[in-house]
Design a protein around this motif. Structure first.
Motif, PDB file in Angstrom:
ATOM      1  N   SER A 195     106.168 -78.467 -31.462  1.00 25.75           N
ATOM      2  CA  SER A 195     105.419 -79.664 -31.091  1.00 25.75           C
ATOM      3  C   SER A 195     105.573 -79.983 -29.613  1.00 25.75           C
ATOM      4  N   VAL A 196     106.808 -79.940 -29.130  1.00 30.17           N
ATOM      5  CA  VAL A 196     107.061 -80.258 -27.729  1.00 30.17           C
ATOM      6  C   VAL A 196     106.352 -79.261 -26.820  1.00 30.17           C
ATOM      7  N   ILE A 197     106.465 -77.970 -27.146  1.00 38.76           N
ATOM      8  CA  ILE A 197     105.797 -76.949 -26.330  1.00 38.76           C
ATOM      9  C   ILE A 197     104.274 -77.149 -26.354  1.00 38.76           C
ATOM     10  N   GLY A 237     100.429 -88.400 -27.497  1.00 39.10           N
ATOM     11  CA  GLY A 237     101.499 -88.706 -28.444  1.00 39.10           C
ATOM     12  C   GLY A 237     100.941 -89.168 -29.780  1.00 39.10           C
ATOM     13  N   LEU A 238      99.933 -90.031 -29.736  1.00 36.38           N
ATOM     14  CA  LEU A 238      99.268 -90.467 -30.969  1.00 36.38           C
ATOM     15  C   LEU A 238      98.574 -89.303 -31.659  1.00 36.38           C
ATOM     16  N   ILE A 281     115.285 -90.524 -40.419  1.00 35.66           N
ATOM     17  CA  ILE A 281     115.009 -91.511 -39.370  1.00 35.66           C
ATOM     18  C   ILE A 281     115.422 -90.957 -38.003  1.00 35.66           C
ATOM     19  N   TYR A 282     116.612 -90.318 -37.964  1.00 38.72           N
ATOM     20  CA  TYR A 282     117.059 -89.721 -36.701  1.00 38.72           C
ATOM     21  C   TYR A 282     116.137 -88.579 -36.271  1.00 38.72           C
ATOM     22  N   ALA A 283     115.584 -87.866 -37.242  1.00 42.12           N
ATOM     23  CA  ALA A 283     114.642 -86.783 -36.904  1.00 42.12           C
ATOM     24  C   ALA A 283     113.428 -87.348 -36.178  1.00 42.12           C
ATOM     25  N   ILE A 284     112.906 -88.486 -36.648  1.00 42.69           N
ATOM     26  CA  ILE A 284     111.750 -89.116 -35.998  1.00 42.69           C
ATOM     27  C   ILE A 284     112.129 -89.628 -34.609  1.00 42.69           C
ATOM     28  N   ILE A 285     113.316 -90.251 -34.508  1.00 42.87           N
ATOM     29  CA  ILE A 285     113.763 -90.802 -33.222  1.00 42.87           C
ATOM     30  C   ILE A 285     113.908 -89.703 -32.175  1.00 42.87           C
ATOM     31  N   TYR A 286     114.598 -88.623 -32.527  1.00 42.28           N
ATOM     32  CA  TYR A 286     114.819 -87.551 -31.553  1.00 42.28           C
ATOM     33  C   TYR A 286     113.530 -86.788 -31.259  1.00 42.28           C
ATOM     34  N   PHE A 287     112.637 -86.717 -32.228  1.00 40.04           N
ATOM     35  CA  PHE A 287     111.349 -86.076 -31.976  1.00 40.04           C
ATOM     36  C   PHE A 287     110.555 -86.871 -30.937  1.00 40.04           C
ATOM     37  N   LEU A 288     110.475 -88.196 -31.116  1.00 42.56           N
ATOM     38  CA  LEU A 288     109.715 -89.026 -30.184  1.00 42.56           C
ATOM     39  C   LEU A 288     110.348 -89.036 -28.795  1.00 42.56           C
ATOM     40  N   LEU A 289     111.676 -89.146 -28.735  1.00 44.65           N
ATOM     41  CA  LEU A 289     112.349 -89.146 -27.439  1.00 44.65           C
ATOM     42  C   LEU A 289     112.183 -87.798 -26.736  1.00 44.65           C
ATOM     43  N   GLY A 290     112.294 -86.725 -27.494  1.00 51.28           N
ATOM     44  CA  GLY A 290     112.101 -85.394 -26.914  1.00 51.28           C
ATOM     45  C   GLY A 290     110.682 -85.212 -26.414  1.00 51.28           C
ATOM     46  N   TYR A 291     109.730 -85.735 -27.169  1.00 48.60           N
ATOM     47  CA  TYR A 291     108.326 -85.628 -26.744  1.00 48.60           C
ATOM     48  C   TYR A 291     108.110 -86.332 -25.411  1.00 48.60           C
ATOM     49  N   PHE A 292     108.542 -87.602 -25.305  1.00 47.27           N
ATOM     50  CA  PHE A 292     108.307 -88.359 -24.074  1.00 47.27           C
ATOM     51  C   PHE A 292     109.068 -87.776 -22.886  1.00 47.27           C
ATOM     52  N   LEU A 293     110.240 -87.206 -23.140  1.00 46.26           N
ATOM     53  CA  LEU A 293     110.998 -86.583 -22.056  1.00 46.26           C
ATOM     54  C   LEU A 293     110.234 -85.405 -21.461  1.00 46.26           C
ATOM     55  N   PHE A 294     109.827 -84.489 -22.314  1.00 46.59           N
ATOM     56  CA  PHE A 294     109.144 -83.285 -21.829  1.00 46.59           C
ATOM     57  C   PHE A 294     107.687 -83.571 -21.459  1.00 46.59           C
ATOM     58  N   ALA A 295     107.059 -84.539 -22.120  1.00 37.56           N
ATOM     59  CA  ALA A 295     105.673 -84.867 -21.790  1.00 37.56           C
ATOM     60  C   ALA A 295     105.570 -85.479 -20.403  1.00 37.56           C
ATOM     61  N   THR A 296     106.529 -86.335 -20.048  1.00 36.14           N
ATOM     62  CA  THR A 296     106.539 -86.908 -18.708  1.00 36.14           C
ATOM     63  C   THR A 296     106.729 -85.820 -17.662  1.00 36.14           C
ATOM     64  N   LEU A 297     107.643 -84.901 -17.948  1.00 36.04           N
ATOM     65  CA  LEU A 297     107.862 -83.770 -17.047  1.00 36.04           C
ATOM     66  C   LEU A 297     106.597 -82.931 -16.908  1.00 36.04           C
ATOM     67  N   ALA A 298     105.919 -82.676 -18.037  1.00 27.51           N
ATOM     68  CA  ALA A 298     104.712 -81.849 -18.009  1.00 27.51           C
ATOM     69  C   ALA A 298     103.574 -82.543 -17.266  1.00 27.51           C
ATOM     70  N   ALA A 299     103.474 -83.886 -17.374  1.00 25.99           N
ATOM     71  CA  ALA A 299     102.379 -84.613 -16.739  1.00 25.99           C
ATOM     72  C   ALA A 299     102.423 -84.488 -15.223  1.00 25.99           C
ATOM     73  N   PHE A 300     103.613 -84.696 -14.629  1.00 25.03           N
ATOM     74  CA  PHE A 300     103.619 -84.629 -13.173  1.00 25.03           C
ATOM     75  C   PHE A 300     103.622 -83.189 -12.666  1.00 25.03           C
ATOM     76  N   LEU A 375     121.397 -91.978 -23.255  1.00 21.68           N
ATOM     77  CA  LEU A 375     121.199 -90.988 -22.198  1.00 21.68           C
ATOM     78  C   LEU A 375     119.751 -90.506 -22.158  1.00 21.68           C
ATOM     79  N   LEU A 376     119.162 -90.323 -23.321  1.00 22.79           N
ATOM     80  CA  LEU A 376     117.765 -89.909 -23.368  1.00 22.79           C
ATOM     81  C   LEU A 376     116.839 -90.980 -22.803  1.00 22.79           C
ATOM     82  N   LEU A 377     117.078 -92.242 -23.179  1.00 23.33           N
ATOM     83  CA  LEU A 377     116.236 -93.329 -22.686  1.00 23.33           C
ATOM     84  C   LEU A 377     116.342 -93.472 -21.172  1.00 23.33           C
ATOM     85  N   VAL A 378     117.565 -93.375 -20.650  1.00 26.51           N
ATOM     86  CA  VAL A 378     117.761 -93.454 -19.194  1.00 26.51           C
ATOM     87  C   VAL A 378     117.076 -92.284 -18.502  1.00 26.51           C
TER      88      VAL A 378
END
Length: 417
Positions: A195-197, A237-238, A281-300, A375-378
């Motif tokens: 998904s992240v890739i 993301g949606l 629940i943790y699977a959803i949390i880490y999936f969303l955080l991982g997505y936004f981390l790498f998606a932000t990197l990919a956008a710029f 750490l992920l949020l920061v």
């Protein structure tokens, strides 16, 4: 703000209607449906398989009866025909496909049964395995008689040993719970990885596409580049959540009726009934955080290229990070308590996969989970601030990308705006 949500809706709706999205979703759904019903499919084909006919040439004149009895008891789809013809004549019948194969029973140096199996080719390995099992059973029976043992004594000798396993740690997972957790983590690691890739690459490609068509110059006159970046992150993301919802919904519906068969086939790995809800629940949390981390990197990173052909080259370091995290997580499935895995779980780009691995398989303190999420949020916040500045200047950079040099140019141009 209305313009921001208009861009979010435009990104979401334009992507969800594309042929690539629909075809990918359909293929994935069909694949999951096929895998979840694999036992039914195999049985449907097995019912049509006809029993193979093998001639048996018993050079020992004493093993055929026992060999045939063991084969019948094993319920193997092979029919035996004891033959008095010569080996060459039987070989000819196999070559002419009058027989499926030839079994020659012999004696080894210990006067115990051995065999040679002849077929047209070596492709049907299952047949050789089945004949080997029957031959092994025959050898055991004659070996027992030769040693003067009765059946009960032989059964006692080959009865598997019993090993009791006791974990002294408080709230330690049982072996069954650990196997189920390992199965869930294994499945969700693949979901996070692909998904992240897929979606991060989609964001980078989307930005590069708009730049290559000069649409960006029109957009930035009405909506700020920063709003554009976050609109794409949320919109795609949606889109990812929509696709995941469809895939997981179909997967659950398919597996629900087959869960007992799949659980038996995998030794309890796919029986998720004993896994706590918090793990999902943790699977959803880490999936969303991982997505936004790498998606932000990919956008710029995508904002630095003006040709679609350059996207994969520029985001390849990001892909290597994801692949590295996935490989470490695969190693951690069998050794989740090693210091290397523990340390890696606090590296932000590895955290979504590796910390989830630890959460799913170990009983780790809540403060460790909280620290990893913090750490992920920061990291996401810092990357978003830095990425927004790079994106703001990067959308105005055209020409061949030079990676790091373009980041410096983008930062300079963002200050000038």
């Amino acid at each position: 703000m209305n313009k921001f949500w208009i861009m979010v809706a435009h990104t979401y709706l334009s992507k969800i209607k594309t042929k690539s999205f629909l075809i990918t979703t359909l293929i994935t759904v069909l694949l999951i449906f096929g895998l979840s019903n694999i036992s039914t499919i195999i049985e449907a084909f097995d019912k049509k398989d006809e029993a193979k006919t093998f001639a048996v040439l018993d050079e020992t004149n004493k093993f055929y009866t026992t060999f045939e009895k063991n084969l019948v008891e094993s319920q193997i789809q092979i029919e035996l025909e004891k033959s008095t013809l010569s080996e060459s004549e039987l070989d000819k019948q196999v070559l002419e496909e009058e027989l499926d194969g030839l079994i020659i029973l012999k004696l080894d140096e210990n006067q115990l049964p051995t065999a040679t199996v002849k077929t047209l080719s070596m492709t049907d390995s299952e047949v050789f395995t089945q004949i080997e099992q029957v031959l092994q059973q025959t050898k055991l029976e004659f070996g027992r008689e030769k040693l003067g043992l009765d059946s009960d004594e032989l059964n006692q000798l080959f009865t598997p040993v019993e090993l009791s396993k006791v974990a002294l740690e408080d709230n330690a997972k049982t072996e069954e719970e650990l196997n189920q957790a390992r199965g869930l983590v294994y499945v969700l690691l693949f979901v996070i990885y692909f998904s992240v890739i897929f979606y991060a690459s989609m964001i980078a490609t989307e930005v590069a596409t708009e730049k290559s068509s000069r649409v960006m110059e029109i957009l930035i006159s009405s909506v700020s580049p920063v709003q554009q970046m976050f609109a794409k992150l949320i919109g795609i993301g949606l889109l990812s959540l929509t696709q995941m919802f469809v895939i997981l919904g179909v997967g659950y519906a398919s597996i629900k009726s087959q869960i007992d068969n799949l659980n038996a086939m995998t030794g309890g790995v796919l029986g998720f009934s004993d896994i706590p809800t918090s793990t999902f629940i943790y699977a959803i949390i880490y999936f969303l955080l991982g997505y936004f981390l790498f998606a932000t990197l990919a956008a710029f990173l995508g904002s630095l290229v003006s040709r679609i052909e350059d996207v994969q080259q520029l985001i390849s370091p990001m892909i290597f990070l994801i692949v590295g995290a996935f490989m470490i997580a695969m190693f951690g499935l069998t050794n989740p308590e090693t210091p290397f895995i523990t340390i890696s779980s606090y590296i932000p780009f590895f955290t979504p996969m590796i910390m989830f691995l630890r959460v799913g398989m170990l009983n780790i303190p809540p403060w460790e989970i909280g620290l990893s999420i913090a750490l992920l949020l920061v990291s996401i916040a810092l990357l978003a601030i830095f990425g927004a500045r790079v994106y703001k200047g990067g959308v105005l950079i055209y020409g061949k990308s030079s990676s790091i040099k373009d980041i410096k140019r983008a930062l300079t141009m963002s200050k000038d705006k």
